[in-house]
Design a protein around this motif. Structure first.
Motif, PDB file in Angstrom:
ATOM      1  N   PRO A 191     -29.546  33.575   4.701  1.00 33.00           N
ATOM      2  CA  PRO A 191     -28.438  32.797   4.825  1.00 33.00           C
ATOM      3  C   PRO A 191     -27.138  33.447   5.046  1.00 33.00           C
ATOM      4  O   PRO A 191     -26.228  32.745   5.076  1.00 33.00           O
ATOM      5  N   GLU A 192     -27.049  34.577   5.425  1.00 30.90           N
ATOM      6  CA  GLU A 192     -25.934  35.345   5.867  1.00 30.90           C
ATOM      7  C   GLU A 192     -24.784  34.672   6.574  1.00 30.90           C
ATOM      8  O   GLU A 192     -23.517  34.535   6.116  1.00 30.90           O
ATOM      9  N   VAL A 193     -25.284  33.951   7.632  1.00 33.47           N
ATOM     10  CA  VAL A 193     -24.307  33.340   8.389  1.00 33.47           C
ATOM     11  C   VAL A 193     -23.628  32.135   7.731  1.00 33.47           C
ATOM     12  O   VAL A 193     -22.433  31.877   8.324  1.00 33.47           O
ATOM     13  N   LYS A 194     -24.177  31.612   6.509  1.00 36.67           N
ATOM     14  CA  LYS A 194     -23.483  30.650   5.928  1.00 36.67           C
ATOM     15  C   LYS A 194     -22.402  31.135   5.183  1.00 36.67           C
ATOM     16  O   LYS A 194     -21.489  30.506   4.574  1.00 36.67           O
ATOM     17  N   ARG A 195     -22.355  32.551   4.843  1.00 39.17           N
ATOM     18  CA  ARG A 195     -21.108  32.988   4.296  1.00 39.17           C
ATOM     19  C   ARG A 195     -20.265  33.973   5.200  1.00 39.17           C
ATOM     20  O   ARG A 195     -19.635  34.933   4.652  1.00 39.17           O
ATOM     21  N   GLY A 196     -20.324  33.889   6.471  1.00 37.92           N
ATOM     22  CA  GLY A 196     -19.523  34.755   7.207  1.00 37.92           C
ATOM     23  C   GLY A 196     -20.002  35.961   7.290  1.00 37.92           C
ATOM     24  O   GLY A 196     -19.144  36.908   7.810  1.00 37.92           O
ATOM     25  N   LEU A 197     -21.278  36.248   7.087  1.00 35.71           N
ATOM     26  CA  LEU A 197     -21.677  37.745   6.973  1.00 35.71           C
ATOM     27  C   LEU A 197     -22.861  37.776   8.200  1.00 35.71           C
ATOM     28  O   LEU A 197     -23.245  36.933   8.612  1.00 35.71           O
ATOM     29  N   VAL A 198     -23.309  39.103   8.052  1.00 33.40           N
ATOM     30  CA  VAL A 198     -24.491  39.610   9.037  1.00 33.40           C
ATOM     31  C   VAL A 198     -25.659  40.175   8.253  1.00 33.40           C
ATOM     32  O   VAL A 198     -25.234  41.096   7.395  1.00 33.40           O
ATOM     33  N   ALA A 199     -26.769  39.804   8.508  1.00 31.28           N
ATOM     34  CA  ALA A 199     -27.869  40.316   7.844  1.00 31.28           C
ATOM     35  C   ALA A 199     -28.171  41.690   8.477  1.00 31.28           C
ATOM     36  O   ALA A 199     -28.949  42.005   9.477  1.00 31.28           O
ATOM     37  N   ASP A 200     -27.242  42.875   8.264  1.00 36.63           N
ATOM     38  CA  ASP A 200     -27.375  44.069   8.574  1.00 36.63           C
ATOM     39  C   ASP A 200     -28.108  45.310   8.127  1.00 36.63           C
ATOM     40  O   ASP A 200     -27.939  46.069   8.089  1.00 36.63           O
ATOM     41  N   GLY A 201     -29.028  44.775   6.919  1.00 36.45           N
ATOM     42  CA  GLY A 201     -29.707  45.624   6.092  1.00 36.45           C
ATOM     43  C   GLY A 201     -31.100  45.697   6.545  1.00 36.45           C
ATOM     44  O   GLY A 201     -32.183  46.152   5.834  1.00 36.45           O
ATOM     45  N   GLY A 202     -31.241  45.627   8.073  1.00 35.00           N
ATOM     46  CA  GLY A 202     -32.639  45.930   8.484  1.00 35.00           C
ATOM     47  C   GLY A 202     -33.432  44.706   9.148  1.00 35.00           C
ATOM     48  O   GLY A 202     -34.329  44.908  10.017  1.00 35.00           O
ATOM     49  N   SER A 203     -32.998  43.619   8.678  1.00 38.59           N
ATOM     50  CA  SER A 203     -34.197  42.611   8.930  1.00 38.59           C
ATOM     51  C   SER A 203     -33.952  42.136  10.471  1.00 38.59           C
ATOM     52  O   SER A 203     -34.936  41.927  11.293  1.00 38.59           O
ATOM     53  N   LEU A 204     -32.886  42.299  11.032  1.00 39.47           N
ATOM     54  CA  LEU A 204     -32.828  41.978  12.457  1.00 39.47           C
ATOM     55  C   LEU A 204     -33.246  42.950  13.306  1.00 39.47           C
ATOM     56  O   LEU A 204     -33.456  42.800  14.713  1.00 39.47           O
ATOM     57  N   LEU A 205     -33.551  44.229  12.660  1.00 35.49           N
ATOM     58  CA  LEU A 205     -34.422  45.045  13.521  1.00 35.49           C
ATOM     59  C   LEU A 205     -35.729  45.058  13.162  1.00 35.49           C
ATOM     60  O   LEU A 205     -36.690  45.212  14.057  1.00 35.49           O
ATOM     61  N   ARG A 206     -36.202  44.715  12.065  1.00 36.95           N
ATOM     62  CA  ARG A 206     -37.703  45.096  11.687  1.00 36.95           C
ATOM     63  C   ARG A 206     -38.170  43.341  12.153  1.00 36.95           C
ATOM     64  O   ARG A 206     -39.572  43.589  12.522  1.00 36.95           O
ATOM     65  N   LEU A 207     -37.724  42.289  11.794  1.00 36.64           N
ATOM     66  CA  LEU A 207     -38.407  41.120  12.015  1.00 36.64           C
ATOM     67  C   LEU A 207     -39.100  40.856  13.474  1.00 36.64           C
ATOM     68  O   LEU A 207     -39.832  40.348  13.918  1.00 36.64           O
ATOM     69  N   PRO A 208     -37.955  41.319  14.806  1.00 36.28           N
ATOM     70  CA  PRO A 208     -38.559  41.295  15.962  1.00 36.28           C
ATOM     71  C   PRO A 208     -39.826  41.999  16.140  1.00 36.28           C
ATOM     72  O   PRO A 208     -40.469  41.883  17.352  1.00 36.28           O
ATOM     73  N   GLU A 209     -40.071  42.961  15.472  1.00 35.09           N
ATOM     74  CA  GLU A 209     -41.194  43.835  15.544  1.00 35.09           C
ATOM     75  C   GLU A 209     -42.449  43.095  14.949  1.00 35.09           C
ATOM     76  O   GLU A 209     -43.666  43.330  15.369  1.00 35.09           O
TER      77      GLU A 209
END
Length: 256
Positions: free
Chosen positions: A129-147
């Motif tokens: 839900p980071e985008v709902k708080r003005g933040l970015v999920a940069d703890g690895g999910s955007l790198l790991r999930l597309p794999e």
């Protein structure tokens, strides 16, 4: 002994690490991140530890970054060289299993994704839900999930910020095993025990080869992510999102 993490060797070769901040939904602040990093470092050097299980105390796994600590003190839950929660950029070399009960949200989900396997109860709430708080999920999910999932599915998950059914993540292979509520930790410990019974050198080598195939562990991916996301974390929207969470109101974003 600290009250922020709880470490027990409950079964031969298996170390159970539990985030112990139920009053804060097991949110990650700088103290918890440091303790987790030290625990993982110690486990690396222990011949008694072959597999690790990570869980949360109380009703859930982790709600992610402690937004109150971020709003008040600028804490990011980052550990130099290891990333968010002392694990995101450099997980332990030994197999690590996440046991999710209740919820794994935002950085809590990213923490689980940094583990090698996930066991989750079927009623757990999971999402970014980071985008709902003005933040970015940069703890690895955007790198790991597309794999692990098709990119359009990841886009929907990350851009909407909604929770995702555990059964859906199981179908896509993100979650290894689904249990009835209350059964995730026991199932994860049983899985860990089965792995710990195998030859330690062979197990370590197998994980090392598999881990090196992951783009999420390559420095270039993290560097490019930081270039894109750091301005967002420094923005007024990020501060507004954290303040709104602390004050229990809807945020007012201005795109700056």
């Amino acid at each position: 002994m600290s009250t922020s993490t709880d470490v027990r060797q409950e079964r031969p070769g298996v170390l159970h690490v539990r985030i112990n901040r139920p009053e804060a939904r097991n949110a990650i602040n700088d103290v918890v991140a440091g303790e987790l990093a030290r625990t993982f470092e110690s486990a690396e050097n222990s011949r008694e530890v072959r597999v690790l299980v990570l869980s949360g105390a109380g009703e859930g796994f982790s709600a992610g970054l402690d937004l109150k600590a971020f709003a008040d003190h600028g804490e990011t839950g980052e550990v130099p060289g290891r990333g968010f929660a002392g694990i995101a950029k450099r997980p332990p070399s030994k197999p690590l299993i996440a046991a999710i009960e209740g919820f794994a949200l935002a950085g809590g989900f990213e923490l689980a994704l940094a583990c090698d396997m996930i066991v989750a109860s079927r009623d757990a709430r999971v999402g970014l839900p980071e985008v709902k708080r003005g933040l970015v999920a940069d703890g690895g999910s955007l790198l790991r999930l597309p794999e692990r999932m098709p990119l359009p599915i990841v886009m929907e998950l990350a851009l909407l910020g909604h929770t995702v059914p555990v059964e859906t993540l199981h179908r896509w292979g993100v979650v290894n095993r689904v249990t009835e509520p209350g059964g995730a930790v026991t199932e994860a410990l049983e899985l860990a025990s089965a792995i710990a019974a195998n030859a330690p050198l062979a197990t370590a080598a197998t994980k090392q080869v598999l881990a090196h195939s992951s783009r999420a562990l390559h420095a270039a991916g993290w560097e490019e992510q930081a270039r894109i996301t750091q301005p967002v974390w420094a923005s007024e929207d990020a501060r507004e999102g954290a303040r709104a969470f602390k004050e229990k109101r809807d945020p007012v974003f201005r795109g700056s």
